[in-house]
Design a protein around this motif. Structure first.
Motif, short mmCIF file in Angstrom:
data_model
loop_
_atom_site.label_atom_id
_atom_site.label_comp_id
_atom_site.label_asym_id
_atom_site.label_seq_id
_atom_site.Cartn_x
_atom_site.Cartn_y
_atom_site.Cartn_z
N ASN A 119 -12.39 -9.74 -26.59
CA ASN A 119 -12.57 -11.14 -26.99
C ASN A 119 -12.67 -12.00 -25.74
OD1 ASN A 119 -12.22 -13.82 -27.83
ND2 ASN A 119 -11.00 -13.19 -29.59
N PRO A 120 -13.85 -12.59 -25.48
CA PRO A 120 -14.04 -13.37 -24.25
C PRO A 120 -13.24 -14.67 -24.24
CG PRO A 120 -15.95 -13.58 -25.66
CD PRO A 120 -15.05 -12.56 -26.31
N HIS A 121 -12.70 -15.09 -25.39
CA HIS A 121 -11.98 -16.36 -25.48
C HIS A 121 -10.48 -16.21 -25.20
CE1 HIS A 121 -15.64 -18.04 -27.02
NE2 HIS A 121 -15.67 -17.13 -27.96
N ILE A 122 -10.01 -14.95 -25.07
CA ILE A 122 -8.59 -14.73 -24.82
C ILE A 122 -8.42 -14.15 -23.41
CG2 ILE A 122 -6.52 -13.50 -25.54
CD1 ILE A 122 -7.54 -13.62 -28.38
N GLU A 123 -7.73 -14.89 -22.58
CA GLU A 123 -7.48 -14.44 -21.21
C GLU A 123 -6.31 -13.46 -21.20
OE1 GLU A 123 -6.91 -17.86 -18.74
OE2 GLU A 123 -8.79 -18.77 -19.40
N LYS A 124 -6.19 -12.73 -20.10
CA LYS A 124 -5.13 -11.73 -19.96
C LYS A 124 -3.75 -12.35 -20.10
CE LYS A 124 -3.88 -7.75 -17.23
NZ LYS A 124 -4.28 -6.83 -16.20
N GLU A 125 -3.56 -13.54 -19.53
CA GLU A 125 -2.25 -14.22 -19.62
C GLU A 125 -1.92 -14.57 -21.06
OE1 GLU A 125 0.52 -14.82 -17.80
OE2 GLU A 125 -0.52 -13.41 -16.49
N SER A 126 -2.91 -14.97 -21.83
CA SER A 126 -2.68 -15.28 -23.25
C SER A 126 -2.28 -14.02 -24.01
CB SER A 126 -3.94 -15.89 -23.89
OG SER A 126 -4.24 -17.12 -23.29
N ALA A 127 -2.94 -12.91 -23.70
CA ALA A 127 -2.60 -11.65 -24.35
C ALA A 127 -1.17 -11.25 -24.00
CB ALA A 127 -3.58 -10.55 -23.92
N ARG A 128 -0.77 -11.46 -22.75
CA ARG A 128 0.61 -11.14 -22.34
C ARG A 128 1.61 -12.02 -23.09
NH1 ARG A 128 1.27 -8.10 -17.65
NH2 ARG A 128 3.30 -9.04 -17.24
N SER A 129 1.27 -13.29 -23.27
CA SER A 129 2.15 -14.20 -24.00
C SER A 129 2.30 -13.78 -25.46
CB SER A 129 1.62 -15.64 -23.94
OG SER A 129 1.66 -16.12 -22.63
N ILE A 130 1.20 -13.34 -26.04
CA ILE A 130 1.23 -12.85 -27.43
C ILE A 130 2.16 -11.64 -27.52
CG2 ILE A 130 -0.14 -11.72 -29.23
CD1 ILE A 130 -2.50 -13.57 -28.29
N ALA A 131 2.00 -10.72 -26.59
CA ALA A 131 2.85 -9.51 -26.57
C ALA A 131 4.31 -9.88 -26.35
CB ALA A 131 2.36 -8.54 -25.50
N ASP A 132 4.58 -10.79 -25.42
CA ASP A 132 5.96 -11.20 -25.14
C ASP A 132 6.60 -11.83 -26.37
OD1 ASP A 132 5.44 -10.30 -22.59
OD2 ASP A 132 5.53 -12.28 -21.65
N GLY A 133 5.85 -12.70 -27.05
CA GLY A 133 6.37 -13.35 -28.26
C GLY A 133 6.65 -12.35 -29.36
N ALA A 134 5.74 -11.39 -29.53
CA ALA A 134 5.94 -10.35 -30.56
C ALA A 134 7.15 -9.49 -30.24
CB ALA A 134 4.68 -9.50 -30.69
N MET A 135 7.35 -9.19 -28.97
CA MET A 135 8.50 -8.37 -28.58
C MET A 135 9.80 -9.14 -28.79
SD MET A 135 9.38 -5.35 -27.68
CE MET A 135 8.16 -4.41 -26.81
N MET A 136 9.80 -10.44 -28.54
CA MET A 136 10.99 -11.26 -28.80
C MET A 136 11.30 -11.28 -30.30
SD MET A 136 10.54 -14.41 -26.09
CE MET A 136 11.67 -15.44 -26.98
#
Length: 187
Positions: A119-136
């Motif tokens: 997805n060209p609209h999602i940057e790597k940092e956004s993906a990391r934030s999504i993963a961090d939030g899901a892990m929390m």
């Protein structure tokens, strides 16, 4: 005649091993040939750490696809629950790349980044934030309120089962077999 007998014996073995019907195996074999470009294996499925297959043959493909087998309407509750656990164990192992029985934040980040990389609209940092939030969120479901100095080491399979509780995985995670009339309309 010997080759035909051998092929039918092989199909019978695959039926027993995977739970697919011979017609479903035939449909999956056609799809495998499309994906492999008529080669005996599908190559370069995923680049990653150890334990990831660089290529799979048709039997490996069927074994993987068997986790996506539709629920048989004749199954009782116990069989449906067993099927559910098999599907969830398969998913768990997709995330647990080092096979240590725990999905760490880093492993989860890698999967989320890989899934969102197209997805060209999602940057790597956004993906990391999504993963961090899901892990929390996973930690709050599995551990509850954590102390400020407490570290969540990762998701165990038991935690994974808690997280997926109430989600209808057994009917959402399945292969849909189209009949030939439907397939003709798709082209």
């Amino acid at each position: 005649m010997g080759a035909a007998h051998s092929a039918s014996e092989e199909v019978r073995e695959l039926v027993g091993k995977t739970g697919f019907s011979s017609d479903q195996i035939e449909q999956l074999h056609r799809r495998f040939k499309q994906l492999s470009g008529e080669q005996p294996t599908i190559r370069n499925l995923r680049k990653g750490p150890s334990g990831v297959a660089d290529e799979i043959n048709f039997e490996d493909f069927l074994t993987i696809m068997s986790y996506f087998r539709p629920i048989d309407i004749s199954m009782d509750e116990e069989q449906v629950e067993l099927c559910r656990k098999e599907k969830l164990r398969f998913l768990f192992h997709m995330y647990d790349s080092d096979s240590d029985g725990r999905i760490t934040l880093e492993e989860y980040r890698n999967v989320v980044e890989e899934l969102l990389s197209g997805n060209p609209h999602i940057e790597k940092e956004s993906a990391r934030s999504i993963a961090d939030g899901a892990m929390m969120e996973a930690a709050s479901i599995c551990v509850g309120q954590m102390e400020p100095d407490q570290v969540y080491e990762g998701i165990t399979f038991e935690d994974f089962l808690k997280i997926w509780q109430g989600i209808d995985i057994e009917t959402k995670m399945h292969v849909r077999f189209l009949n030939m009339e439907t397939m003709a309309l798709c082209h």
